[in-house]
Design an enzyme around this catalytic site. Structure first.
Site, PDB file in Angstrom:
ATOM      1  N   ASP A   1       4.000   2.602  -4.156  1.00 22.56           N
ATOM      2  CA  ASP A   1       2.994   3.199  -5.032  1.00 22.56           C
ATOM      3  C   ASP A   1       2.841   2.184  -6.191  1.00 22.56           C
ATOM      4  OD1 ASP A   1       1.676   4.773  -6.884  1.00 22.56           O
ATOM      5  OD2 ASP A   1       3.001   6.504  -6.575  1.00 22.56           O
TER       6      ASP A   1
ATOM      7  N   LYS B   1     -11.922   1.024 -15.156  1.00 21.47           N
ATOM      8  CA  LYS B   1     -12.371   0.044 -14.704  1.00 21.47           C
ATOM      9  C   LYS B   1     -12.935  -0.853 -15.827  1.00 21.47           C
ATOM     10  CE  LYS B   1     -11.571   0.957 -10.323  1.00 21.47           C
ATOM     11  NZ  LYS B   1     -10.683   0.061  -9.763  1.00 21.47           N
TER      12      LYS B   1
ATOM     13  N   ASP C   1       0.928  -1.286   0.034  1.00 28.51           N
ATOM     14  CA  ASP C   1       0.152   0.291   0.087  1.00 28.51           C
ATOM     15  C   ASP C   1       1.075   1.220  -0.053  1.00 28.51           C
ATOM     16  OD1 ASP C   1      -3.327   0.316   0.962  1.00 28.51           O
ATOM     17  OD2 ASP C   1      -2.111   2.132   1.057  1.00 28.51           O
TER      18      ASP C   1
ATOM     19  N   ASN D   1      -5.896  -4.437  -5.944  1.00 33.90           N
ATOM     20  CA  ASN D   1      -7.054  -3.788  -5.733  1.00 33.90           C
ATOM     21  C   ASN D   1      -6.922  -2.169  -5.545  1.00 33.90           C
ATOM     22  OD1 ASN D   1      -9.758  -3.222  -3.557  1.00 33.90           O
ATOM     23  ND2 ASN D   1      -7.549  -2.984  -2.474  1.00 33.90           N
TER      24      ASN D   1
ATOM     25  N   TYR E   1     -12.649   7.375 -14.819  1.00 34.98           N
ATOM     26  CA  TYR E   1     -12.762   6.388 -13.722  1.00 34.98           C
ATOM     27  C   TYR E   1     -13.342   5.073 -14.262  1.00 34.98           C
ATOM     28  CZ  TYR E   1     -13.875   3.799  -9.377  1.00 34.98           C
ATOM     29  OH  TYR E   1     -13.966   2.489  -8.452  1.00 34.98           O
TER      30      TYR E   1
END
Ligand SMILES: NC(=O)c1ccc[n+]([C@@H]2O[C@H](COP(=O)([O-])OP(=O)(O)OC[C@H]3O[C@@H](n4cnc5c(N)ncnc54)[C@H](O)[C@@H]3O)[C@@H](O)[C@H]2O)c1
Length: 254
Positions: A65, A162, A39, A92, A158
């Site tokens: 990152d 996705k 993370d 994720n 966005y």
């Protein structure tokens, strides 16, 4: 939550410090897997890893990152060095910026979202698959969204990332299926995580309207995404690859 026995297996979770990533880390650890928590917030990743290790699990916190390929490559290498392999990954980590008129979005905003949501999954899969190819086994779950299946006003970039994650997922599934490696995606609906809390606090999400649009009438819990990820990563899904699994209380069935 159904139980799995992942004893002796190694899991790698990006964005593992918060939200559905953190829930998936816990679920993998409780099922016996050694888990790398990867993370941008490395301090929280390390704190969660310490807590899991203190509770008798095996965990490693790594600050990383995902938009930086070198950092991602190092994270995979550290995981393999520490735990001896890489069997399951949940890619994720993702970000969302406030909604914007498509006629006015800055190139910087576009690049920022693409760098994490699309390039991050690209770099993750690249280095995970290189390791899994050597082992001849593995299962990857990428995090798309209901935004990978439908559009969203003010969220073109966005939703583009996705949708793109599904293209990455399906293409890698076709290439790596013959090598014994499965690649799938989950498409979460609206889940009660810090991301959604920030959207609500910032006035980007009207809770009443959001609930009215969800056929089951409630937000999802991060653990409900973890349950889908563990199933896809497990041998129970041994004949499943290249799917985009909605976990959205029926939102995309409408
Ligand atoms: N919450 C939802 O309703 C929802 C719905 C559909 C899809 N998603 C997707 O699910 C994923 C997780 O969402 P969440 O709601 O748990 O988010 P969150 O913001 O609550 O947590 C995301 C985690 O990812 C980390 N992260 C952010 N940028 C990173 C980077 N560049 N490198 C490494 N780590 C990074 C953050 O530090 C944080 O720990 C995202 O890809 C998001 O787009 C969320």
């Amino acid at each position: 939550m159904p139980t799995y026995d992942f004893t002796g297996r190694v899991a790698f979770v990006t964005g593992g410090s918060a939200g559905m990533g953190a829930a998936t880390v816990r679920a993998f650890a409780e099922a016996g897997a050694a888990v790398a928590i990867v993370d941008l917030d490395g301090d929280t990743a390390q704190r969660h890893a310490r807590q899991l290790n203190d509770a008798g699990h095996r965990a490693l916190g790594i600050g990383c990152d995902v938009s930086d390929e070198q950092q991602l490559q190092n994270a995979v290498a550290r995981t393999v060095q520490t735990f001896g392999g890489l069997d399951m990954a949940f890619n994720n980590a993702g970000i969302m910026l406030p909604p914007v008129d498509t006629a006015e979005e800055s190139a910087e905003a576009f690049d920022t979202i693409v760098a994490v949501n699309l390039r991050g999954v690209w770099a993750s899969m690249k280095h995970e698959l290189a390791q899994m190819r050597e082992q001849g086994s593995g299962a990857i779950v990428n995090c798309s969204s209901l935004g990978g299946l439908v559009g969203g006003s003010g969220r073109a970039t966005y939703h583009a990332t996705k949708h793109g994650v599904l293209g990455q997922t399906k293409s890698a599934a076709l290439q790596y299926g013959p090598l014994g490696i499965r690649v799938n995606a989950v498409c979460p609906g609206t889940i009660d995580t810090p991301m959604v809390a920030r959207m609500t606090a910032g006035g980007e999400l009207d809770p009443e309207a959001a609930l009215a649009a969800i056929p089951m009438g409630r937000l999802g819990r991060p653990e409900e995404i973890a349950a889908a990820v563990l199933w896809l990563a497990s041998d129970a899904a041994s004949y499943v690859t290249g799917v985009a699994l909605p976990v959205d209380a029926g939102y995309t069935a409408q």
